[in-house]
Write a protein that holds these residues in place. Structure first.
Motif, PDB file in Angstrom:
ATOM      1  N   LEU A 104       0.828  -1.215   0.000  1.00 36.79           N
ATOM      2  CA  LEU A 104       0.000   0.000   0.000  1.00 36.79           C
ATOM      3  C   LEU A 104       0.863   1.266   0.000  1.00 36.79           C
ATOM      4  N   HIS A 105       2.161   1.080  -0.253  1.00 43.85           N
ATOM      5  CA  HIS A 105       3.141   2.162  -0.379  1.00 43.85           C
ATOM      6  C   HIS A 105       3.403   2.924   0.918  1.00 43.85           C
ATOM      7  N   VAL A 106       3.204   2.243   2.038  1.00 46.86           N
ATOM      8  CA  VAL A 106       3.596   2.827   3.325  1.00 46.86           C
ATOM      9  C   VAL A 106       5.108   2.646   3.432  1.00 46.86           C
ATOM     10  N   PRO A 107       5.857   3.665   3.840  1.00 47.33           N
ATOM     11  CA  PRO A 107       7.310   3.528   3.980  1.00 47.33           C
ATOM     12  C   PRO A 107       7.666   2.424   4.988  1.00 47.33           C
ATOM     13  N   PRO A 108       8.836   1.781   4.817  1.00 45.78           N
ATOM     14  CA  PRO A 108       9.193   0.629   5.648  1.00 45.78           C
ATOM     15  C   PRO A 108       9.147   0.840   7.164  1.00 45.78           C
ATOM     16  N   LEU A 109       9.680   1.940   7.681  1.00 43.24           N
ATOM     17  CA  LEU A 109       9.672   2.106   9.141  1.00 43.24           C
ATOM     18  C   LEU A 109       8.270   2.276   9.723  1.00 43.24           C
ATOM     19  N   PRO A 110       7.403   3.130   9.157  1.00 46.28           N
ATOM     20  CA  PRO A 110       6.027   3.186   9.674  1.00 46.28           C
ATOM     21  C   PRO A 110       5.276   1.866   9.481  1.00 46.28           C
ATOM     22  N   ALA A 111       5.528   1.172   8.380  1.00 42.94           N
ATOM     23  CA  ALA A 111       4.893  -0.139   8.165  1.00 42.94           C
ATOM     24  C   ALA A 111       5.341  -1.120   9.241  1.00 42.94           C
ATOM     25  N   ASN A 112       6.606  -1.056   9.605  1.00 44.68           N
ATOM     26  CA  ASN A 112       7.136  -1.925  10.652  1.00 44.68           C
ATOM     27  C   ASN A 112       6.452  -1.657  11.988  1.00 44.68           C
ATOM     28  N   VAL A 113       6.269  -0.392  12.332  1.00 47.35           N
ATOM     29  CA  VAL A 113       5.622  -0.028  13.596  1.00 47.35           C
ATOM     30  C   VAL A 113       4.174  -0.514  13.607  1.00 47.35           C
ATOM     31  N   ALA A 114       3.446  -0.279  12.547  1.00 44.76           N
ATOM     32  CA  ALA A 114       2.034  -0.677  12.486  1.00 44.76           C
ATOM     33  C   ALA A 114       1.873  -2.197  12.541  1.00 44.76           C
ATOM     34  N   SER A 115       2.669  -2.916  11.773  1.00 45.43           N
ATOM     35  CA  SER A 115       2.541  -4.381  11.773  1.00 45.43           C
ATOM     36  C   SER A 115       2.980  -4.951  13.115  1.00 45.43           C
ATOM     37  N   TRP A 116       3.970  -4.337  13.749  1.00 44.20           N
ATOM     38  CA  TRP A 116       4.408  -4.771  15.071  1.00 44.20           C
ATOM     39  C   TRP A 116       3.285  -4.607  16.090  1.00 44.20           C
ATOM     40  N   PHE A 117       2.589  -3.474  16.072  1.00 35.38           N
ATOM     41  CA  PHE A 117       1.534  -3.234  17.053  1.00 35.38           C
ATOM     42  C   PHE A 117       0.424  -4.270  16.947  1.00 35.38           C
ATOM     43  N   ILE A 118       0.035  -4.598  15.743  1.00 36.85           N
ATOM     44  CA  ILE A 118      -0.992  -5.628  15.540  1.00 36.85           C
ATOM     45  C   ILE A 118      -0.492  -6.970  16.074  1.00 36.85           C
ATOM     46  N   ALA A 119       0.735  -7.311  15.739  1.00 39.64           N
ATOM     47  CA  ALA A 119       1.298  -8.592  16.168  1.00 39.64           C
ATOM     48  C   ALA A 119       1.488  -8.657  17.683  1.00 39.64           C
ATOM     49  N   VAL A 120       1.925  -7.568  18.297  1.00 40.00           N
ATOM     50  CA  VAL A 120       2.172  -7.600  19.744  1.00 40.00           C
ATOM     51  C   VAL A 120       0.865  -7.755  20.522  1.00 40.00           C
ATOM     52  N   THR A 121      -0.216  -7.219  20.010  1.00 44.54           N
ATOM     53  CA  THR A 121      -1.511  -7.380  20.666  1.00 44.54           C
ATOM     54  C   THR A 121      -1.934  -8.853  20.642  1.00 44.54           C
ATOM     55  N   PHE A 122      -1.795  -9.496  19.485  1.00 48.56           N
ATOM     56  CA  PHE A 122      -2.074 -10.932  19.406  1.00 48.56           C
ATOM     57  C   PHE A 122      -1.153 -11.714  20.341  1.00 48.56           C
ATOM     58  N   SER A 123       0.126 -11.399  20.307  1.00 51.50           N
ATOM     59  CA  SER A 123       1.115 -12.123  21.095  1.00 51.50           C
ATOM     60  C   SER A 123       0.837 -12.030  22.588  1.00 51.50           C
ATOM     61  N   PHE A 124       0.458 -10.860  23.071  1.00 54.85           N
ATOM     62  CA  PHE A 124       0.148 -10.707  24.491  1.00 54.85           C
ATOM     63  C   PHE A 124      -1.027 -11.596  24.884  1.00 54.85           C
ATOM     64  N   ALA A 125      -2.078 -11.564  24.079  1.00 51.48           N
ATOM     65  CA  ALA A 125      -3.253 -12.379  24.393  1.00 51.48           C
ATOM     66  C   ALA A 125      -2.909 -13.869  24.391  1.00 51.48           C
ATOM     67  N   ALA A 126      -2.233 -14.321  23.354  1.00 48.78           N
ATOM     68  CA  ALA A 126      -1.913 -15.746  23.240  1.00 48.78           C
ATOM     69  C   ALA A 126      -0.932 -16.194  24.327  1.00 48.78           C
ATOM     70  N   ASN A 127       0.119 -15.420  24.564  1.00 47.96           N
ATOM     71  CA  ASN A 127       1.088 -15.800  25.598  1.00 47.96           C
ATOM     72  C   ASN A 127       0.497 -15.679  26.994  1.00 47.96           C
ATOM     73  N   GLY A 128      -0.329 -14.676  27.208  1.00 47.66           N
ATOM     74  CA  GLY A 128      -0.919 -14.473  28.524  1.00 47.66           C
ATOM     75  C   GLY A 128      -1.914 -15.539  28.921  1.00 47.66           C
ATOM     76  N   PHE A 129      -2.576 -16.114  27.945  1.00 46.82           N
ATOM     77  CA  PHE A 129      -3.596 -17.106  28.261  1.00 46.82           C
ATOM     78  C   PHE A 129      -3.185 -18.539  27.935  1.00 46.82           C
ATOM     79  N   TRP A 130      -2.052 -18.719  27.254  1.00 44.90           N
ATOM     80  CA  TRP A 130      -1.681 -20.081  26.866  1.00 44.90           C
ATOM     81  C   TRP A 130      -0.243 -20.441  27.229  1.00 44.90           C
ATOM     82  N   SER A 131       0.708 -19.545  27.029  1.00 46.21           N
ATOM     83  CA  SER A 131       2.116 -19.885  27.237  1.00 46.21           C
ATOM     84  C   SER A 131       2.562 -19.772  28.690  1.00 46.21           C
TER      85      SER A 131
END
Length: 135
Positions: A38-65
């Motif tokens: 979608l032509h988002v520059p690499p660093l902002p794309a990295n921040v946005a994709s990280w935030f989505i992933a970290v939210t999933f990771s917290f939920a999964a690790n907090g309730f399963w790992s």
């Protein structure tokens, strides 16, 4: 805390953390790929994709790992997890992109940062969710 959680060994936690990490990495990379398309520059794309992933990771690790320490409020645990994740995974992957994307390309830099951060994230996740690093 269930009996299953109280008996969970460190090895079991590492395996569960690794499984969550693989899914989390797929979410991060998929989001990063989509944002780049979608032509988002690499660093902002990295921040946005990280935030989505970290939210999933917290939920999964907090309730399963891990066994969440009930003395740590859920929002405090998330702030710990996200703060450490920002310093470790987001920091390492962003630094890798900033330093190495021009040399090796955006994707090798991103993946290299993800690999380096994985080990550090285990200790950070354990501390933020369980309130301990070792044992």
């Amino acid at each position: 805390m269930s009996a299953d959680q109280s008996r969970r060994s460190t090895c079991n936690k590492i395996i569960r953390f690794a499984i969550v990490g693989l899914v989390n990495t797929a979410i991060d990379l998929a989001g990063f790929f989509l944002l780049l398309k979608l032509h988002v520059p690499p660093l902002p794309a990295n921040v946005a994709s990280w935030f989505i992933a970290v939210t999933f990771s917290f939920a999964a690790n907090g309730f399963w790992s891990f066994e969440r320490d009930p003395a740590i409020r859920l929002h405090h645990a998330f702030l710990r997890f996200a703060s450490l994740g920002a310093l470790i995974s987001l920091g390492v992957s962003s630094l890798a992109i900033a330093l190495f994307a021009g040399v090796v390309g955006v994707w090798p830099a991103k993946i290299g940062g993800v690999v380096v951060a994985a080990v550090l994230n285990f200790l950070a996740a354990r501390w933020s969710i369980e309130g301990r690093l070792l044992k």
